[in-house]
Design a protein around this motif. Structure first.
Motif, PDB file in Angstrom:
ATOM      1  N   VAL A  94       8.054 -11.651  33.135  1.00  0.00           N
ATOM      2  CA  VAL A  94       9.493 -11.280  32.507  1.00  0.00           C
ATOM      3  C   VAL A  94       9.199 -11.717  30.973  1.00  0.00           C
ATOM      4  CG1 VAL A  94      10.387 -13.559  32.571  1.00  0.00           C
ATOM      5  CG2 VAL A  94      11.885 -11.393  32.697  1.00  0.00           C
ATOM      6  N   THR A  95       8.505 -12.727  30.342  1.00  0.00           N
ATOM      7  CA  THR A  95       8.444 -12.836  28.968  1.00  0.00           C
ATOM      8  C   THR A  95       7.299 -12.221  28.154  1.00  0.00           C
ATOM      9  OG1 THR A  95       7.305 -14.721  29.313  1.00  0.00           O
ATOM     10  CG2 THR A  95       9.481 -15.190  29.351  1.00  0.00           C
ATOM     11  N   HIS A  96       6.595 -11.379  28.940  1.00  0.00           N
ATOM     12  CA  HIS A  96       5.364 -10.783  28.443  1.00  0.00           C
ATOM     13  C   HIS A  96       5.597  -9.973  27.091  1.00  0.00           C
ATOM     14  CE1 HIS A  96       1.327  -9.276  28.253  1.00  0.00           C
ATOM     15  NE2 HIS A  96       1.938  -8.108  27.826  1.00  0.00           N
ATOM     16  N   GLY A  97       6.886  -9.348  26.974  1.00  0.00           N
ATOM     17  CA  GLY A  97       7.168  -8.603  26.055  1.00  0.00           C
ATOM     18  C   GLY A  97       8.432  -9.153  25.139  1.00  0.00           C
ATOM     19  N   TRP A  98       8.404 -10.457  25.034  1.00  0.00           N
ATOM     20  CA  TRP A  98       8.925 -11.359  24.248  1.00  0.00           C
ATOM     21  C   TRP A  98       9.390 -10.935  22.745  1.00  0.00           C
ATOM     22  CZ3 TRP A  98      13.532 -14.100  23.927  1.00  0.00           C
ATOM     23  CH2 TRP A  98      13.572 -15.027  22.856  1.00  0.00           C
ATOM     24  N   ASN A  99       8.148 -10.624  22.093  1.00  0.00           N
ATOM     25  CA  ASN A  99       8.206 -10.107  20.694  1.00  0.00           C
ATOM     26  C   ASN A  99       9.261  -8.759  20.489  1.00  0.00           C
ATOM     27  OD1 ASN A  99       6.583 -11.780  19.692  1.00  0.00           O
ATOM     28  ND2 ASN A  99       4.528 -10.817  20.365  1.00  0.00           N
ATOM     29  N   GLY A 100       9.148  -7.815  21.691  1.00  0.00           N
ATOM     30  CA  GLY A 100       9.924  -6.974  21.460  1.00  0.00           C
ATOM     31  C   GLY A 100      11.386  -7.187  21.728  1.00  0.00           C
ATOM     32  N   VAL A 101      11.731  -8.166  22.521  1.00  0.00           N
ATOM     33  CA  VAL A 101      13.071  -8.452  22.638  1.00  0.00           C
ATOM     34  C   VAL A 101      13.733  -9.242  21.343  1.00  0.00           C
ATOM     35  CG1 VAL A 101      14.461 -10.164  24.028  1.00  0.00           C
ATOM     36  CG2 VAL A 101      12.854  -9.064  25.372  1.00  0.00           C
ATOM     37  N   LEU A 102      12.826 -10.025  20.962  1.00  0.00           N
ATOM     38  CA  LEU A 102      13.320 -10.769  19.554  1.00  0.00           C
ATOM     39  C   LEU A 102      13.591  -9.436  18.401  1.00  0.00           C
ATOM     40  CD1 LEU A 102      10.850 -13.874  18.800  1.00  0.00           C
ATOM     41  CD2 LEU A 102      13.529 -13.733  18.619  1.00  0.00           C
ATOM     42  N   ARG A 103      12.752  -8.461  18.310  1.00  0.00           N
ATOM     43  CA  ARG A 103      12.859  -7.534  17.468  1.00  0.00           C
ATOM     44  C   ARG A 103      14.186  -6.779  17.703  1.00  0.00           C
ATOM     45  NH1 ARG A 103       9.508  -1.883  16.652  1.00  0.00           N
ATOM     46  NH2 ARG A 103      10.315  -1.584  18.648  1.00  0.00           N
TER      47      ARG A 103
END
Length: 572
Positions: free
Chosen positions: A157-166
């Protein structure tokens, strides 16, 4: 909202509604809603329910957002990768870059939306679009499992954390916060002389177990970016089991323990540093302030008109805290506790003044100016009531900013204090009993809502309920209680009471109109009420979450409001 015992109001002419002048603000979520509407219309399907209340100005603003400023655009594009701007499926169907992004999606993938064809035998409804994903080579995937199967991998679930931050950063950018300078002009000369710097605060965010769901991660990202975008690094006080998960996201995290011990740890850390303590919930998406004159009367139309005409400021949490502390220190009573209004919409507060001195201060966002007080660790819920009572007892007043609101969704979020509540209300009643024992002259059972309380501080005409509504004076509360006992003695059927209060036949059906409310909680409760009879909708069994995320029963007051605003209608 409970009725307040008061003299009959003077008759007034019709209230002139003032058109609010306000620049258009957007967010990735609001733009996504507009994009979905656009795709449904573009698809040409006649079987879909499509929003009809969208202005051309709003739609143009959505289309004007560049693809690179949308969350669905790759966080980083590989050299030679397919341009998402020319994205099409293998069937040749065009795909538009989305304003949202899954928390597991790899950084070099794009996320998009496309319209769908009508299935044979389909019933239409509110669908009509589909979310899809594109890898750097241009292949379109319809499901997460297809990507994992194609590349023999699993995405957490956290693999795309960079995208969530962006996505959080893009949303903040598109919200277009008001400048601190313009906001602080609302302060008096004396208050501006008390204006603290950001470095004078210790910002603590109390959180637990939010890292394991996409909703939780989005809340974390939104709050973190709200602080870091103005140069402040908050400290996250989390449960021991989740500590490394929070740190893996790049957060400054420490073990805080359970709710009230964590709150006390934030207070101690602030005082050790000689700083003012600000505590913040872990899923607040915006801080808003309304500035304008009080309504000429407490009639609903007058209050709403005053709210709509007020100047709107959308600010950072740091600016909000600085503003609050400046007013607290510039005040003659020198309160040590300040907080925001307890609901996400402050329209009803325009019937009174912008500040309250004896209301409870909700724990979602508050400022403690080195009070020396702590939270009672015997309490696991409603600890903010006790903290407010402690301040009132020691300092004589608090300062609640009735025109300062936050948008939070923690009541229904996984983790946090929600996991301490139970469906039967056992924990609520346990904590209420503790409060009543400590503050027998201030905390009372709510007269109409189960497992909720009222705060009525001795000598004050103010009363605040844990359901979030001001309920008048102690005298009016006693009258309401007596009236309730009278109704109970009559043993009338619920639907008879409903009909008598409303003027609508018990069997009349509640139906939706085509009008959509700006507040999602109102749309949700209207959807729940639609299709029911008046008696069934207002009989007490229909529950909905308020804007403060408190579960309450749908009432006749709610029905009348929704009808008056045009969201519902009665079909006899």
């Amino acid at each position: 909202m409970a009725k307040t015992a008061m003299k009959a109001p003077m008759k007034r002419g019709p209230v002139k509604k003032t058109k609010r002048i306000q620049r258009l603000r957007g967010s990735q979520d609001s733009f996504r809603s507009l994009l979905l509407t656009h795709l449904k219309k573009q698809g040409g399907r006649k079987d879909l329910v499509v929003r009809q209340d969208v202005s051309k100005q709003a739609m143009d603003a959505m289309h004007a957002v560049p693809l690179k400023k949308r969350a669905g655009f790759p966080v980083k594009r590989a050299k030679g990768s397919v341009d998402p701007g020319s994205w099409k499926t293998v069937e040749g169907k065009p795909v538009t870059v989305d304003f949202s992004r899954e928390s597991w999606l790899p950084d070099d993938y794009a996320q998009g939306l496309k319209s769908t064809n009508m299935l044979s035998g389909g019933k239409g409804g509110s669908g009509g679009t589909y979310t899809v994903y594109m890898n750097p080579q241009g292949r379109t995937f319809y499901h997460k499992w297809q990507i994992e199967q194609a590349y023999d991998t699993q995405y957490g679930v956290t693999h795309g954390w960079n995208g969530v931050l962006r996505q959080a950063r893009l949303t903040l950018e598109q919200m277009r916060l008001d400048s601190d300078a313009s906001f602080f002009k609302l302060l008096t000369v004396n208050e501006r002389s008390c204006l603290p710097a950001a470095k004078d605060f210790h910002f603590g965010i109390v959180s637990a177990r939010r890292t394991r769901t996409e909703t939780g991660l989005r809340g974390i990202a939104t709050v973190q970016v709200a602080f870091t975008s103005v140069g402040v690094e908050p400290t996250w006080y989390v449960d021991a089991d989740s500590l490394e998960e929070y740190r893996a996201l790049g957060l400054k995290a420490v073990v805080g323990g359970k709710l009230t011990p964590a709150r006390n740890m934030v207070l101690r850390d602030a005082r050790k540093q000689g700083k003012v303590c600000v505590q913040c919930s872990d899923d607040i998406s915006s801080w808003e302030y309304r500035h304008g004159p009080q309504a000429p009367s407490r009639e609903m139309d007058a209050i709403n008109a005053a709210h709509d005409a007020a100047q709107q400021f959308v600010v950072s949490p740091v600016a909000a805290a600085r503003f609050m502390l400046a007013k607290m220190r510039g005040d003659a009573e020198k309160p040590r506790l300040g907080g925001v209004y307890c609901l996400g919409n402050c329209s009803r507060t325009f019937g009174g003044g912008p500040l309250s001195r004896h209301h409870f201060i909700i724990g979602d966002f508050f400022v403690d100016d080195n009070s020396g007080l702590f939270f009672d660790e015997d309490l696991t819920l409603k600890e903010d009531y006790d903290f407010a009572c402690s301040h009132l007892n020691k300092y004589g007043s608090v300062m609640r900013f009735n025109r300062m609101t936050i948008a939070a969704r923690h009541y229904s979020n996984d983790g946090g204090a929600c996991s301490l509540r139970d469906a039967k209300g056992v924990q609520e009643r346990k904590n209420i009993a503790i409060l009543m024992k400590k503050w027998p002259n201030a905390i009372f059972n709510h007269t109409t809502r189960q497992n909720e309380v009222n705060l009525r501080w001795k000598g004050s005409k103010e009363e605040e309920s844990s359901a979030g509504s001001s309920s008048g004076s102690p005298g009016s509360a006693r009258k309401r209680t007596a009236a309730m006992k009278t109704i109970t003695k009559k043993k009338s059927p619920t639907k008879t009471v409903v009909a008598k209060k409303s003027g609508y036949p018990d069997t009349a059906k509640v139906v939706r109109t085509g009008k959509v409310a700006n507040s999602e909680y109102i749309n949700d409760r209207c959807a729940r009420a639609a299709g029911k009879t008046v008696a069934a909708a207002c009989g007490g069994s229909l529950k909905f979450a308020t804007e403060a995320k408190k579960m309450v029963s749908y009432s006749m007051t709610d029905l009348k409001y929704d009808i008056k605003r045009g969201y519902l209608a009665i079909k006899k």
